[in-house]
Design an enzyme around this catalytic site. Structure first.
Site, mmCIF file in Angstrom:
data_model
loop_
_atom_site.group_PDB
_atom_site.id
_atom_site.type_symbol
_atom_site.label_atom_id
_atom_site.label_comp_id
_atom_site.label_asym_id
_atom_site.label_seq_id
_atom_site.Cartn_x
_atom_site.Cartn_y
_atom_site.Cartn_z
ATOM 1 N N ASP A 279 19.390 -18.160 114.546
ATOM 2 C CA ASP A 279 19.273 -19.603 114.653
ATOM 3 C C ASP A 279 19.221 -19.945 116.147
ATOM 4 O OD1 ASP A 279 19.428 -22.373 114.072
ATOM 5 O OD2 ASP A 279 21.599 -22.315 114.318
ATOM 6 N N THR B 23 19.890 -23.609 117.647
ATOM 7 C CA THR B 23 20.877 -24.603 118.038
ATOM 8 C C THR B 23 22.282 -24.115 117.713
ATOM 9 O OG1 THR B 23 19.296 -26.373 117.632
ATOM 10 C CG2 THR B 23 21.622 -26.992 117.764
ATOM 11 N N ASP C 128 25.593 -20.132 113.556
ATOM 12 C CA ASP C 128 26.890 -20.760 113.805
ATOM 13 C C ASP C 128 27.227 -21.885 112.841
ATOM 14 O OD1 ASP C 128 24.946 -22.593 114.813
ATOM 15 O OD2 ASP C 128 26.523 -23.541 115.994
ATOM 16 N N ASP D 146 23.394 -21.800 108.117
ATOM 17 C CA ASP D 146 23.036 -20.410 108.385
ATOM 18 C C ASP D 146 23.693 -19.433 107.413
ATOM 19 O OD1 ASP D 146 21.601 -21.169 110.724
ATOM 20 O OD2 ASP D 146 23.499 -21.318 111.808
#
Length: 1180
Positions: free
Chosen positions: A426, A428, A843, A847
């Site tokens: 990921d 962001t 995070d 996810d």
């Protein structure tokens, strides 16, 4: 009870979920039907009707076992392993006359191994039980009647109980909110434990119960809740509240979920609706997918192979035994007279030779069972736990800022960390800090903000432009006076700061722009009365950055009072700060479908204003014809911001007429008061009608900076040959530039771009012909994939980057296209093998699916909560720690586990094959060469410690060589990590090689011992050796050989390894002394065998020394030849290090060419691209 400070705050008029009386509509028909049958009697949890419902208690258990089930369930888990079943059967057969050894010596090792594993599982479950006890015994205020609330444990709560939860406490069950310390019965809830999000969620009770503000209010309170049955959906809730003979609809905005936390309210009152296992958090508590490493799965296949070998050896021996037995008695003559075939039971009866052969087969299966390492599984579990402890305590993966070390949440996948082929990441919060800073904006077609982003600096270096550096130097020159220390605000532009915006050409537009930032949000101000500072609680980092930016630029949002929002803003005409209040009528909330949010306010002049901000993909199409004055310039600026890696939003507004608003308000209230499943869709449809004909003000640009060390980490991972995919919702141009900023992309790489932004596709989108659009889009994707494959096959460039947008990816993963896409996406190196390891890292709660589906899930313990961490296999605090986790710990763990397993099979084959050879020597009579306890303790004591030390401490190269910088070894040997990816150390060739080494060692030991001792005088008296002497001598040689073999295999000696290796040998001799001193009833043929038999005889020591050296010579010769002519990657680094040539690039390059083949993965591809780039520069 002391009541908290009351808040005079009414939000009911403007929130999309505004409470209010609503007639019972036809949507209520589902209440009471299938799936909607739950009933809660408020304040009457002990009534007859409530008890008859027999709902679950609020006690929650996460343990795997109970006292009653631990023994049977744990035993079942242990005997799911084929090897343990085999040893159990052998243990049972050892009580029969078929056994070649005593029953106790067979059963005891099995009990020790099974008991150790069960004890480990019991300890882990006991820890879970302690956590359960702590949670179930938490306290909460419970209404006891007569308007009094008393503390009680969570586990005592029942459906229908009324509880009072205070600020910063967790909700003990799923509650229906009745009231709060706010007059409008709102509260903010933190759901980090549920969905991983730290953003606060706003909840609000029904208006009819909002007046229940004190404990005494509940003295005579009675109500009935009818709602949906327990389910796992966190975001839906359908129900009704029967109160005072009226029925009121309940929605998710009245539901407070267990394990979420109360924020920004002193207290709330609620009715318990779901308890214990019926709560939504427990309904979601499904076990994560079971993951096993590839090494472990392959180990199972090796065990099956050894079973096959065991059956084969037993079968061969039984056939020979049957033939020999049949011929034992001929014409009254006995060939094997010592077996007394003339006076025997069935075991040696020549007349029943076939049956004797079958019984011998069972005996042989028991005797040769030492080929199967009984302690392998428990040894690996011990080693993996210790490896995990090293990972958890690695100070170089400790993040001091948040006080978070690395945490291996499961030890099953340690070696898998050294075999990662592809990383899915990921962006962001994983690569970035997820801490937004307002840095630039475009207002009325003019770009403001002189900040330079990290992406712009990288772009400048790529293009050779000095501009960003010059600006940066200018910034540094005046930072002493103007540098902002405000978190979330990194904006610099003297044209609009400090009130200078009133001198700009479009000052009125700038005023509306800033005002929109200060009003269009759902943030709550918090005033520090001591310092006089205002901070904000916002639902997202972006929203907090906008409110802070508005404050810093002169439009300070400071108060919400009832249905209004108040600002300190700079007046355009007078140039001084004034207080202005805006009446908030409605908030149309943001969601992923709408991609925008709006507020409707009435200003002090009585004008109705719609203020709207959102993504450009949905905002430009909603502009009015007379609202597009700045569209062209704004689009240009947004493209520039996207190129700079910034996140952008469009800001617009429009003025509403009274008639238009009245019509909207009526439809909006009808939609939000409905209880149907499509309630949200109806609200969105109403909002869609009014969010049109907007006037463009400008655009914002916020930066989410890369975490420290991300570019360097990605660069090192690429040098190791790991392929990296970054998943992001940014525009393609933004994604590409961020790729360069974080070293994912490099200058000189061939970019294969697959996109559906071609003019033909855009034209079809505007036409609205979905069938034609789908067909053309799929054809376009297939064509671009084919072109990419052609480019790779025809180009000599070895460095490629694949960039694909979301729409194209959806078509590329369709069943009839995905194979072509994967052919393009997967490199030549990957095609050489199958089933490569993938690692997912993220995070946030979004996810979790990726982390669970990947072979290894890495959770970043960042600012988006702990859901990703709780669903991960390993948790780290920063992305940069992934470099050390994979390249150091992953490489070490893979090598240690692989070598450990190979050594296990080697030492067991060495021992087990001597038993087979001796039985063949003794005409397969079923006679064991060794004492019973020699055989039983071989794996448990005399050879177990060295293999544990190998699995925990051995290093082929040190950490600094795994992570050396560009001028040293890791750059000369970037594929050191590829030993794991290509499974070099655990491929069948290497496994079979170690097995062959074991067989050869067994043959050498057996024949040398037999030939040197068979007919020779053993002691001064001329006595020849007996079976006990021969067995002890052979066993001594085996113990010496396998331990010395370990010493030769170890690359990194520690004191513990010396103790384990030489201590194992010493332990054998101590055992001989102690066991031989026991009475003959216990020690049997080992009685005084060492003291009186072996130790005084010089030939025993000479034979032991000679046999050990002779057995190890072939291995030493083989490894020497391999190191000289066919070295592996780690051999080369060891060679260079031993020669002291670490810093000699020519020597390193020469040695490197002898160890690896040319490759275009990772560093080599980057190096070739860099060389080409240099040649291009030289030519220009």
């Amino acid at each position: 009870m002391a009541e908290g400070r009351r808040r005079k705050l009414h939000f009911s008029k403007f929130y999309a979920f505004s409470r209010g009386k609503s007639s019972v509509q036809e949507e209520h028909s589902q209440i009471g039907g299938p799936g909607f049958s739950r009933i809660a009697y408020a304040n009457e949890s002990e009534c007859f009707e409530a008890k008859n419902l027999n709902y679950s208690s609020n006690y929650v258990s996460t343990t795997k076992y109970t006292l009653a089930t631990f023994l049977p369930k744990s035993l079942f888990e242990q005997f799911r392993r084929a090897a343990n079943i085999y040893f159990l059967v052998v243990g049972c057969l050892s009580f029969t006359p078929l056994a070649p050894y005593s029953a106790v010596s067979s059963i005891l090792p099995l009990i020790l191994v099974i008991g150790a594993t069960m004890a480990k599982e019991g300890l882990e479950d006991w820890r879970r039980n302690q956590q359960d006890i702590e949670m179930n015994n938490r306290k909460v205020f419970l209404h006891r009647g007569d308007g009094t609330f008393e503390y009680t444990e969570w586990k005592n709560l029942k459906v229908g109980d009324i509880v009072k939860v205070e600020k910063d406490n967790f909700f003990p069950a799923d509650l229906v909110l009745l009231s709060s310390s706010y007059d409008d019965a709102i509260c903010y809830v933190e759901t980090m434990n549920l969905d991983g999000e730290t953003n606060l969620k706003l909840k609000q009770a029904l208006e009819v119960t909002s007046g229940l503000q004190s404990d005494s209010s509940f003295q005579n309170f009675k109500a009935i809740i009818r709602c949906e049955d327990p389910n796992a959906n966190l975001y839906t809730f359908v129900g009704s509240l029967n109160y005072e003979e009226q029925q009121f609809p309940l929605s998710p905005q009245q539901l407070l979920l267990r394990d979420s936390k109360l924020r920004n309210a002193d207290y709330i009152y609620g009715i318990v609706a779901f308890t214990g296992p019926d709560t939504k958090v427990r309904q979601n508590a499904t076990d994560p997918p079971s993951k096993r490493s590839r090494v472990e799965r392959k180990m199972d296949k090796i065990i099956y192979f050894l079973f096959f070998l065991l059956v084969l050896m037993s079968g061969i021996g039984s056939i020979f035994f049957g033939i020999k037995t049949k011929d034992d008695l001929s014409d009254g003559k006995m060939k094997r007279w010592y077996l007394r075939p003339d006076d025997t039971k069935v075991f040696y009866d020549p007349k029943r030779a076939p049956l004797a052969a079958i019984l011998h087969f069972l005996t042989a299966m028991m005797l040769y069972g030492y080929l199967i390492p009984i302690s392998l599984y428990v040894s690996i579990e011990i080693v993996k736990v210790l490896q995990s402890m090293f990972i958890n305590n690695d100070i170089k993966m400790y993040y001091e800022e948040t006080d978070k070390p690395a945490h291996a949440r499961t030890s099953n996948l340690n070696e898998e960390l050294g075999q990662v082929d592809t990383i899915l990441s990921d962006k962001t919060g994983t690569l970035t800090c997820n801490s937004m800073e307002f840095i630039k904006c475009s207002i009325a077609g003019t770009a403001y903000g002189r900040g330079v982003t990290e992406v712009e600096k990288v772009m400048a270096r790529r293009k050779g432009s000095p501009l960003p550096e010059e600006v940066e130097e200018d910034d540094e020159a005046d930072q002493g006076e103007t540098k902002s220390t405000v978190k979330g605000f990194n904006f610099k532009d003297e044209r609009v700061m400090n009130g200078n915006w009133i001198n700009e050409p479009y000052a009125d537009v700038i005023q509306k722009f800033y005002r929109l930032l200060a009003i269009c949000h759902t943030a709550i101000p918090e005033v520090d009365e001591e310092l006089g500072m205002i901070s904000y609680e916002a639902e997202s980092p972006d929203e907090a950055a906008f409110v802070i930016a508005a404050r810093e630029l002169g439009f300070e949002f400071y108060q919400r009072t009832q249905t209004s929002i108040s600002l300190h803003e700079l007046d355009l005409k007078s140039g001084i700060k004034v207080e202005r209040s805006y009446k908030l009528l409605n908030i149309l909330e943001f969601n992923s479908t709408r991609k925008r949010m709006s507020v409707i306010v009435r200003n002090e002049e009585g004008q109705l204003l719609l203020l709207c901000k959102g993504a450009d993909s949905v905002m430009f199409e909603r502009l009015a014809k007379n609202g597009r004055e700045f569209e062209e310039k704004t689009r240009e600026h947004m493209n520039e911001y996207a190129d700079a890696g910034l996140r952008t939003l469009i800001l617009t507004y429009r003025q509403l007429s009274e008639e238009e608003y009245d019509k909207f308000s009526e439809e909006f209230n009808d939609a939000k008061n409905s209880v149907s499943a499509d309630r949200d869709e109806r609200i969105d449809e109403v909002a869609e009608k009014i969010e049109k004909d907007l006037i463009l003000l400008g655009a914002t640009a916020v930066e989410d900076k890369l975490q420290n060390g991300v570019p360097e980490c990605i660069d090192k991972l690429a040098q190791a040959g790991i392929k990296i995919w970054v998943l992001t919702g940014d525009k393609m141009e933004t994604a590409v530039n961020i790729g360069f900023a974080c070293s994912l992309l490099r200058q000189g790489m061939e970019q294969i771009v697959i996109t559906l932004e071609s003019p033909e596709i855009v034209a079809l989108e505007k036409e609205g012909n979905k069938n034609a659009l789908t067909k053309a889009s799929k054809a376009s994707v297939v064509r671009q994939i084919s072109e990419g494959k052609s480019l790779i096959s025809s180009s000599s460039n070895g460095a490629y980057a694949l960039i694909i947008d979301g729409k194209s990816l959806a078509y590329a993963l369709e069943d009839d296209v995905k194979n072509k896409f994967l052919d393009l996406a997967v490199t030549r190196l990957v095609k050489e093998g199958t089933g490569k390891t993938t690692l997912g890292i993220g995070d946030g709660a979004n996810d979790v699916g990726m982390l669970q589906e990947a072979d290894i899930g890495i959770g970043i313990s960042g600012v988006e909560g702990m859901q990703a961490v709780m669903s991960s296999d390993v948790a780290i605090a920063q992305f940069r720690f992934l470099e050390r986790l994979l390249l150091v710990h992953g490489h070490w763990c893979y090598r240690r586990i692989s070598s450990m397993i190979c050594y296990f099979f080697y030492k067991n084959l060495t021992f087990g094959f001597t038993l087979f050879l001796y039985e063949a020597y003794a005409s397969f009579s079923g006679q064991a060469a060794y004492n019973d306890w020699y055989m039983s303790l071989y794996n448990v004591f005399f050879t177990s410690l060295p293999v544990l030390a190998l699995g925990v401490f051995d290093q082929d190269v040190s950490a600094r060589f795994c992570l050396r910088n560009c001028q040293s070894l890791s750059m000369q040997f970037p594929l050191l990590y590829q030993e794991g990816v290509q499974n070099v150390l655990f491929r069948w060739r290497r496994i079979l090689g170690w097995m062959a080494n074991g067989v050869c060692s067994a043959i050498i030991i057996f024949y040398l011992c037999i030939r040197t001792m068979e007919h020779q005088a053993f002691r001064k008296g001329g006595e020849t050796v007996s079976l006990d002497i021969l067995g002890t001598t052979m066993y001594s040689c085996i113990v010496w050989v396998v331990n010395c073999q370990m010493a030769l295999s170890v690359s990194y000696f520690t004191l513990i390894q010396h103790i384990s290796i030489w201590g194992g040998i010493a332990l054998w001799y101590l055992f001989l002394l102690a066991y031989g001193a026991l009475t003959p009833d216990i020690s049997t043929n080992a009685y005084m065998v060492f003291i009186e038999g072996c130790a005084p005889a010089a030939s025993y020591w000479i034979v032991t020394l000679f046999v050990v050296i002779a057995t190890l010579v072939p291995y030493v010769a083989y490894t020497s030849l391999q190191m000289r002519f066919f070295p592996m990657y780690h051999n080369m680094i060891q060679w260079i290090r031993s020669e002291g040539q670490c810093e000699d690039p020519e020597y390193c390059a020469m040695v490197r060419q002898r160890s690896i083949k040319p490759t275009t993965v990772g560093y080599t591809a980057r190096r070739e691209a860099s060389v080409r780039e240099g040649r291009i520069r030289d030519s220009t």
